[in-house]
Design a protein around this motif. Structure first.
Motif, PDB file in Angstrom:
ATOM      1  N   TYR A  47       0.856  -1.185   0.000  1.00  0.00           N
ATOM      2  CA  TYR A  47       0.000   0.000   0.000  1.00  0.00           C
ATOM      3  C   TYR A  47       0.893   1.236   0.000  1.00  0.00           C
ATOM      4  N   GLU A  48       0.677   2.100  -0.981  1.00  0.00           N
ATOM      5  CA  GLU A  48       1.476   3.319  -1.126  1.00  0.00           C
ATOM      6  C   GLU A  48       2.971   3.019  -1.123  1.00  0.00           C
ATOM      7  N   GLY A  49       3.329   1.915  -1.797  1.00  0.00           N
ATOM      8  CA  GLY A  49       4.730   1.553  -1.946  1.00  0.00           C
ATOM      9  C   GLY A  49       5.354   0.907  -0.724  1.00  0.00           C
ATOM     10  N   GLN A  50       4.565   0.603   0.311  1.00  0.00           N
ATOM     11  CA  GLN A  50       5.096  -0.011   1.529  1.00  0.00           C
ATOM     12  C   GLN A  50       4.431  -1.366   1.774  1.00  0.00           C
ATOM     13  N   ILE A  51       5.185  -2.275   2.417  1.00  0.00           N
ATOM     14  CA  ILE A  51       4.657  -3.578   2.779  1.00  0.00           C
ATOM     15  C   ILE A  51       3.905  -3.428   4.096  1.00  0.00           C
ATOM     16  N   CYS A  52       2.632  -3.799   4.092  1.00  0.00           N
ATOM     17  CA  CYS A  52       1.775  -3.531   5.250  1.00  0.00           C
ATOM     18  C   CYS A  52       1.022  -4.785   5.691  1.00  0.00           C
ATOM     19  N   ARG A  53       0.572  -4.725   6.932  1.00  0.00           N
ATOM     20  CA  ARG A  53      -0.343  -5.734   7.449  1.00  0.00           C
ATOM     21  C   ARG A  53      -1.710  -5.088   7.681  1.00  0.00           C
ATOM     22  N   THR A  54      -2.740  -5.935   7.643  1.00  0.00           N
ATOM     23  CA  THR A  54      -4.079  -5.490   8.016  1.00  0.00           C
ATOM     24  C   THR A  54      -4.302  -5.882   9.480  1.00  0.00           C
ATOM     25  N   VAL A  55      -4.697  -4.918  10.300  1.00  0.00           N
ATOM     26  CA  VAL A  55      -4.876  -5.157  11.731  1.00  0.00           C
ATOM     27  C   VAL A  55      -6.242  -4.625  12.164  1.00  0.00           C
ATOM     28  N   CYS A  56      -7.051  -5.482  12.788  1.00  0.00           N
ATOM     29  CA  CYS A  56      -8.338  -5.064  13.350  1.00  0.00           C
ATOM     30  C   CYS A  56      -8.159  -4.754  14.834  1.00  0.00           C
ATOM     31  N   SER A  57      -8.791  -3.704  15.304  1.00  0.00           N
ATOM     32  CA  SER A  57      -8.695  -3.335  16.720  1.00  0.00           C
ATOM     33  C   SER A  57     -10.059  -2.886  17.220  1.00  0.00           C
ATOM     34  N   GLY A  58     -10.388  -3.290  18.435  1.00  0.00           N
ATOM     35  CA  GLY A  58     -11.691  -2.972  19.015  1.00  0.00           C
ATOM     36  C   GLY A  58     -11.730  -1.605  19.662  1.00  0.00           C
TER      37      GLY A  58
END
Length: 404
Positions: free
Chosen positions: A252-263
């Motif tokens: 995403y936007e040239g960066q390696i990212c993780r998807t993280v859900c938070s409550g």
């Protein structure tokens, strides 16, 4: 998915629609008929609409027949062990989607709490199920053979028995001949030398119990949105130093990212989750949260509960801030404790559950691990959460607050 008016149905689908409209008429007269409800719920288990994915007037008919009754269903009738959760999901979709053109006023809608799930059906053992079906099929075939072809079966059995008798006699004669030859030519056997047992390798020494088995890193939230299926969750796209190709990452936007859900929805403003640096746990096993896989945990502090107090999750909550000079992806650790992070933590070992009980803030608003709160740590050291250069992670204002 095209709107209702734009759908082109095959003759088979048209027939199915008419059948469901007939069912809707039956439900209008008997909305509590469990035999119909059970079949409808089962049909919707793996379908978005009654036709699978295509919207149709059958969906509208079912909604109009059931909505008045479902409004008054108890939580057990909705999502209990013997409830009808897929019917509830379907009706909620119909009343809220623009595909069906209903325009139901909010006051008239079925009120659905997406977080209220009383029962989750345990997964089926596919291998055991396959074996069960195989046995049932074999039993049915045997019963059919007994009922329809008794004479033939008996003749076949006699033929097989005769063949087996001949075979057994031939084998017995061969064995006797071999025994006679063997007796004449038998030689004394050499005694086998007993081999010395191989020395066993010493078991590997277990890793010491330490909070530093938990991998904690500095991350940068590039964007955060509300979870489309859960009002209490945010879904964040976070750069945290992963290499290209690492499992469960996206670019995403040239960066390696993780998807993280938070409550944190409702307790931390969404604008505070945008374009900011945070501190995360990076080696928890990824889990799906209402359909979206989450591959990390954003650390934040909240007030410590008093004895007898119930956690109502109202906060306030404060995100943990990394040191100003810390780089994205940089690992942070607790001073005074040895050990290196494991790979993905084994949930059965309860490493996170055990040691996170000692995560806390101090009077100076610094994040620490307090060994006095976790006997498994084997030390009462209070170690700060720091970078390699000694920078300390902090919170804004909550003192003596647990960090999760």
């Amino acid at each position: 998915m095209a709107a209702l008016e734009a759908q082109k149905l095959t003759p088979t689908e048209e027939t199915e629609v008419q059948q469901w409209i007939t069912t809707s008429e039956r439900l209008k007269n008997s909305p509590s008929d469990t035999s119909i409800l059970d079949k409808l719920n089962s049909h919707l288990t793996s379908r978005t609409t009654l036709l699978g994915t295509k919207p149709s007037k059958a969906d509208v008919a079912i909604y109009e027949s059931l909505a008045p009754t479902v409004k008054s269903w108890t939580p057990e009738q909705r999502t209990g062990e013997h409830g009808h959760p897929h019917i509830l999901r379907h009706l909620d979709f119909v009343q809220n989607s623009g595909l069906f053109g209903l325009n139901v006023a909010d006051a008239e809608k079925i009120k659905v709490d997406h977080d209220e799930i009383l029962y989750v059906k345990p997964p089926t053992d596919a291998k055991a199920e396959k074996e069960r079906l195989k046995k049932e099929k074999a039993a049915a075939a045997a019963a059919a053979a007994g009922g329809e072809g008794g004479v033939t079966a008996t003749l076949v059995d006699r033929t097989k028995a005769a063949a087996e008798a001949v075979k057994d006699a031939a084998v017995e004669a061969t064995n006797k001949a071999a025994a006679a030859v063997g007796a004449a030519t038998e030689r004394p056997k050499k005694e086998k030398k007993e081999k010395a047992p191989k020395p066993q390798k010493a078991p590997a020494a277990p890793k010491p119990a330490t909070p530093n088995l938990i991998e904690i890193r500095v991350g940068h939230i590039l964007k955060a949105i509300k979870h489309p299926e859960a009002d209490s969750l945010y879904v964040s796209t976070i750069a945290m130093g992963d290499e290209p190709g690492y499992e469960d990452t996206i670019e995403y936007e040239g960066q390696i990212c993780r998807t993280v859900c938070s409550g944190l929805a409702g307790v931390v403003p969404l604008e505070e989750m945008q374009n900011r640096r945070v501190v995360l746990v990076a080696n928890l096993k990824p889990v799906k949260m209402r359909g979206i896989k989450s591959s990390g945990l954003v650390l934040c502090a909240s007030p410590r509960l008093k004895e007898g107090e119930v956690d109502d999750h109202k906060g306030p909550f404060e995100l943990v801030d990394p040191p100003a000079d810390a780089k994205v992806g940089e690992r942070v650790h607790f001073e005074g404790y040895s050990g290196e992070p494991e790979g993905i933590l084994n949930p059965k070992k309860k490493v996170w559950e055990t040691f996170s009980a000692g995560f806390s803030t101090t009077e100076n608003l610094e994040v620490v691990f307090d060994g006095r709160r976790v006997k498994e740590a084997g030390s009462e050291t209070v170690g700060k959460l720091v970078t390699a250069s000694g920078g300390v992670c902090t919170v804004k204002s909550l003192k003596d607050a647990p960090v999760r």
